[in-house]
Enzyme design. Structure first.
Site, PDB file in Angstrom:
ATOM      1  N   ASP A  57       0.853  -1.187   0.000  1.00  0.00           N
ATOM      2  CA  ASP A  57       0.000   0.000   0.000  1.00  0.00           C
ATOM      3  C   ASP A  57       0.892   1.242   0.000  1.00  0.00           C
ATOM      4  O   ASP A  57       2.098   1.147   0.156  1.00  0.00           O
ATOM      5  CB  ASP A  57      -0.938   0.011   1.217  1.00  0.00           C
ATOM      6  CG  ASP A  57      -0.238  -0.494   2.460  1.00  0.00           C
ATOM      7  OD1 ASP A  57       0.954  -0.188   2.625  1.00  0.00           O
ATOM      8  OD2 ASP A  57      -0.886  -1.190   3.261  1.00  0.00           O
ATOM      9  N   ASP A  59       1.566   4.911   1.692  1.00  0.00           N
ATOM     10  CA  ASP A  59       1.286   5.835   2.793  1.00  0.00           C
ATOM     11  C   ASP A  59       1.917   7.182   2.488  1.00  0.00           C
ATOM     12  O   ASP A  59       3.059   7.256   2.014  1.00  0.00           O
ATOM     13  CB  ASP A  59       1.886   5.297   4.106  1.00  0.00           C
ATOM     14  CG  ASP A  59       1.219   4.002   4.531  1.00  0.00           C
ATOM     15  OD1 ASP A  59       0.057   3.782   4.144  1.00  0.00           O
ATOM     16  OD2 ASP A  59       1.866   3.203   5.231  1.00  0.00           O
ATOM     17  N   ASP A 156       9.981   3.009  13.104  1.00  0.00           N
ATOM     18  CA  ASP A 156      10.643   1.901  13.792  1.00  0.00           C
ATOM     19  C   ASP A 156      12.064   1.609  13.312  1.00  0.00           C
ATOM     20  O   ASP A 156      13.006   1.575  14.095  1.00  0.00           O
ATOM     21  CB  ASP A 156       9.769   0.636  13.772  1.00  0.00           C
ATOM     22  CG  ASP A 156       9.186   0.326  12.408  1.00  0.00           C
ATOM     23  OD1 ASP A 156       9.537   1.006  11.417  1.00  0.00           O
ATOM     24  OD2 ASP A 156       8.364  -0.618  12.313  1.00  0.00           O
TER      25      ASP A 156
HETATM   26  P1  ATP Z   1       4.156  -3.683   5.063  1.00  0.00           P
HETATM   27  O1  ATP Z   1       4.750  -3.846   3.721  1.00  0.00           O
HETATM   28  O2  ATP Z   1       4.077  -4.933   5.832  1.00  0.00           O
HETATM   29  O3  ATP Z   1       2.858  -2.878   5.081  1.00  0.00           O
HETATM   30  P2  ATP Z   1       5.207  -1.300   6.280  1.00  0.00           P
HETATM   31  O4  ATP Z   1       6.602  -0.882   6.559  1.00  0.00           O
HETATM   32  O5  ATP Z   1       4.447  -0.476   5.300  1.00  0.00           O
HETATM   33  O6  ATP Z   1       5.234  -2.815   5.873  1.00  0.00           O
HETATM   34  P3  ATP Z   1       3.085  -0.723   8.112  1.00  0.00           P
HETATM   35  O7  ATP Z   1       2.641  -1.511   9.289  1.00  0.00           O
HETATM   36  O8  ATP Z   1       2.177  -0.574   6.954  1.00  0.00           O
HETATM   37  O9  ATP Z   1       4.463  -1.336   7.669  1.00  0.00           O
HETATM   38  O10 ATP Z   1       3.486   0.715   8.677  1.00  0.00           O
HETATM   39  C1  ATP Z   1       3.835   1.805   7.829  1.00  0.00           C
HETATM   40  C2  ATP Z   1       5.014   2.580   8.409  1.00  0.00           C
HETATM   41  O11 ATP Z   1       4.668   3.117   9.678  1.00  0.00           O
HETATM   42  C3  ATP Z   1       6.257   1.745   8.663  1.00  0.00           C
HETATM   43  O12 ATP Z   1       7.055   1.648   7.496  1.00  0.00           O
HETATM   44  C4  ATP Z   1       6.937   2.527   9.755  1.00  0.00           C
HETATM   45  O13 ATP Z   1       7.641   3.623   9.240  1.00  0.00           O
HETATM   46  C5  ATP Z   1       5.769   3.060  10.574  1.00  0.00           C
HETATM   47  N1  ATP Z   1       5.413   2.148  11.686  1.00  0.00           N
HETATM   48  C6  ATP Z   1       4.489   1.148  11.676  1.00  0.00           C
HETATM   49  N2  ATP Z   1       4.401   0.533  12.864  1.00  0.00           N
HETATM   50  C7  ATP Z   1       5.274   1.161  13.672  1.00  0.00           C
HETATM   51  C8  ATP Z   1       5.653   1.005  15.041  1.00  0.00           C
HETATM   52  N3  ATP Z   1       5.109   0.054  15.806  1.00  0.00           N
HETATM   53  N4  ATP Z   1       6.599   1.853  15.533  1.00  0.00           N
HETATM   54  C9  ATP Z   1       7.141   2.828  14.778  1.00  0.00           C
HETATM   55  N5  ATP Z   1       6.843   3.010  13.481  1.00  0.00           N
HETATM   56  C10 ATP Z   1       5.925   2.213  12.927  1.00  0.00           C
HETATM   57 MG    MG Z   2       2.341  -0.750   4.788  1.00  0.00          MG
END
Ligand code: ATP
Ligand code: MG
Length: 454
Positions: A57, A59, A156
C-alpha cells in the site's frame, strides 16, 4: 536538540519513478502539493520500490492537518481517535494520508492529542489555528503535530523511514536508511532497548521485515531482541494475533518461525506449545511445524490464498491431535475430543495471542472433517464437498498425505470427485425455497366470459 541534516538523494541518483507508484497515490501527492503543502510518500512503499518489490500500500505524510485534508478530498474519511488519519477511498484502493507526527505525541495523554470527539471546525488542540505557522502552512515544532524530521525518527527501523518528495522527486533520508537498505540490514532508529520498551511489537516487526526481505538484523538490535523478546506479551492479545498472522502469511513463514524460536519471542507467545516442542526428543514436532509452514509458503508462492484457520490448523495440527487423542482415551467420542482439544488450546493461548472465535471454530471443523474425508464416498459426498470449509479440510489432508505418505488415494478421490459435474444441490446457508402448494383453481363462472358482459 540540533536538527538532523537529512541526506537528500536527487531524482537522478535513485530508482523511484512516478510510474511505479499507484496513479491514485500520485494524484493525492500532487493535489497536496498544488495546494501549497509538503507531501511525501513514506514507509514500506518507499522501501519496497527501492528494492524492486511491489508495495502493499502507499502511505503519504503531509503538513496539512486532517481537517485540511478532508477539505481537499471528497473521498476522505477521517479515522482514529487519538491520531486522526485520513483514508482516501478510491475504487480499489485506500491511500492513507497522515499529518507529520512527533514521537512526543505518543506519550501525551489522550485529551491532549487528537480526538474524534471534537466537532469539526471548532478550534481545539487538534485543529488548525494553534498548529500552523501563519501563511506558509508549515507545522510548528512545538505543537501537537511534528516536523518531517520528527516524523522520520519516530518510525521503527531505518529502512522504513525514507521519504519520497513529490516536489522535486528526491529521496529524503534522516537516519541512514538508504545505506541499511543497500546492505540488507534491519536496525532500529535510536537505542533498540528504548524503542522496544516503547513498543514491544517492534521486535516482531523486526523479525517480519528480516524474513520478508531476506535481511539480517543488526547486532545490537538482535541482542536487544534476545534480551527483551519475552516482553512482547505486554502488547494486547488481539494485536499480537494480528501480528502473528501477518508474520506467518508473508510467504516466508518457515524463516520467520526459525527467527522467532531463536529470539525467544515464540516461547513468549505460545508458552505451552513451545514447551511441548522442546519436550520432544526425536525432533518430530519440530520438523512437523517447519514442514507445515513450508507448505504454507509454497501455497502462497503459487498464488493460493491461505485462510487463517488452515494456517493454524496446519501449524498446531499435531499438537491438537495429541490433545484430542488424550481426550479420546479419557472416553470422549472423536468429534467432542477434537472440540475439547481446540477449547483447551484456546484457553492456553488466549492470555497472550487472542484467536477470534470464528477462527477457532473453523480450525476445529478442519480437524473434525478429517474423519469424514477418510470415509469415501460416505453418505452424501456431494453435500459434504460443497460445505463451507471443505477446501481447507481437503488442503489439510493433502498436507498430511505429503508428510506421512499415506492417504494420497483419498485425496485424489476427492479431487476427482470435485471436478465431476454434480447434480444441483442446495448450498449450505442458502434459504430453502418455499414449497408452494398448488391449489386447483376453481373456475368462476363469471370470469371467463367477463368481456363485454355486463
Ligand atoms: P508492510 O509492507 O508490511 O505494510 P510497512 O513498513 O508499510 O510494511 P506498516 O505496518 O504498513 O508497515 O506501517 C507503515 C510505516 O509506519 C512503517 O514503514 C513505519 O515507518 C511506521 N510504523 C508502523 N508501525 C510502527 C511502530 N510500531 N513503531 C514505529 N513506526 C511504525
Ligand atoms: Mg504498509
Amino acid at each position: 536538540m540540533e536538527p538532523l541534516k537529512p541526506l537528500i538523494i536527487p531524482r537522478a541518483d535513485h530508482t523511484i519513478s512516478r510510474r511505479s507508484l499507484s496513479p491514485n497515490a500520485v494524484r493525492v501527492l500532487y493535489r497536496l502539493k498544488d495546494n501549497g503543502f509538503t507531501a511525501y510518500l513514506v514507509g514500506g512503499g518507499v522501501r519496497d520500490l527501492l528494492l524492486g518489490r511491489e508495495p502493499k500500500d502507499f502511505d503519504i505524510v503531509t503538513n496539512a492537518t486532517p481537517v485540511q485534508i478532508k477539505k481537499m478530498f471528497r473521498n476522505c474519511r477521517l479515522i482514529g481517535r487519538r491520531f486522526r488519519l485520513a483514508h482516501l477511498h478510491f475504487h480499489d484502493e485506500i491511500v492513507e494520508v497522515a499529518t507529520f507526527r512527533s514521537a512526543r505525541l505518543d506519550d501525551m495523554p489522550a485529551d491532549e492529542s487528537l480526538s474524534m470527539d471534537q466537532p469539526e471546525g471548532r478550534t481545539s488542540t487538534s485543529d488548525v489555528p494553534r498548529l500552523l505557522k501563519s501563511e506558509d502552512g508549515m507545522v510548528l515544532r512545538d505543537n501537537i503535530f511534528g516536523t518531517p524530521e520528527e516524523d522520520a525518527v519516530r518510525r521503527d527501523f531505518t529502512v522504513n523511514a525514507l521519504a519520497y518528495n513529490i516536489s522535486d522527486f528526491s529521496l529524503i533520508d534522516y537516519v541512514g536508511g538508504l545505506e541499511d537498505l543497500q546492505r540488507g540490514v534491519i536496525r532500529t532508529i535510536g537505542d533498540p532497548a528504548v524503542r522496544f520498551v516503547e513498543d514491544p511489537v517492534r521486535m516482531i516487526r523486526a523479525v517480519r521485515f528480516a524474513a520478508m526481505l531476506g535481511f539480517s538484523i543488526e547486532g545490537t538490535t538482535w541482542h536487544t531482541i534476545l534480551e527483551l523478546g519475552a516482553t512482547v506479551t505486554k502488547a494486547s492479545p488481539p494485536r499480537l494475533y494480528e501480528e502473528v498472522l501477518k508474520l506467518l502469511l508473508l510467504g516466508a513463514a518457515e524463516r520467520t518461525y526459525q527467527l522467532l524460536r531463536q529470539s525467544g519471542i515464540f516461547a513468549a507467545l505460545f508458552p505451552h506449545f513451545s514447551r511441548w516442542l522442546d519436550r520432544e526428543s526425536d525432533g518430530f514436532p519440530h520438523t512437523w511445524v517447519g514442514k507445515a509452514l513450508d507448505h504454507v509458503d509454497v501455497l502462497l508462492q503459487n498464488g493460493e490464498k491461505v485462510q487463517p484457520p488452515l494456517l493454524f490448523a496446519l501449524m498446531f495440527g499435531q499438537y491438537l491431535q495429541e490433545k484430542a487423542d488424550r481426550f479420546r482415551k479419557e472416553g470422549l467420542p472423536a468429534h467432542p475430543a477434537v472440540n475439547a482439544a481446540v477449547a483447551e488450546f484456546m484457553g492456553e493461548v488466549s492470555p497472550t495471542v487472542q484467536f477470534p472465535n470464528r477462527v477457532a471454530i473453523l480450525m476445529r471443523d478442519i480437524l473434525t472433517s478429517q474423519y469424514r474425508l477418510r470415509k469415501i464416498p460416505g453418505r452424501h459426498p456431494e453435500t459434504f464437498a460443497t460445505r463451507h470449509g471443505f477446501a481447507e479440510a481437503l488442503a489439510y489432508l493433502r498436507f498430511m498425505a505429503n508428510v506421512t505418505g499415506e492417504d494420497a488415494k483419498i485425496v485424489n478421490w476427492w479431487e476427482k470427485f470435485r471436478l465431476e459435474p454434480q447434480p444441483e444441490i442446495q448450498q449450505e446457508g442458502e434459504p430453502r425455497q418455499k414449497r408452494r402448494r398448488r391449489r386447483k383453481r376453481r373456475k368462476k363462472p363469471s370470469q371467463d366470459h367477463s368481456e363485454g358482459v355486463d
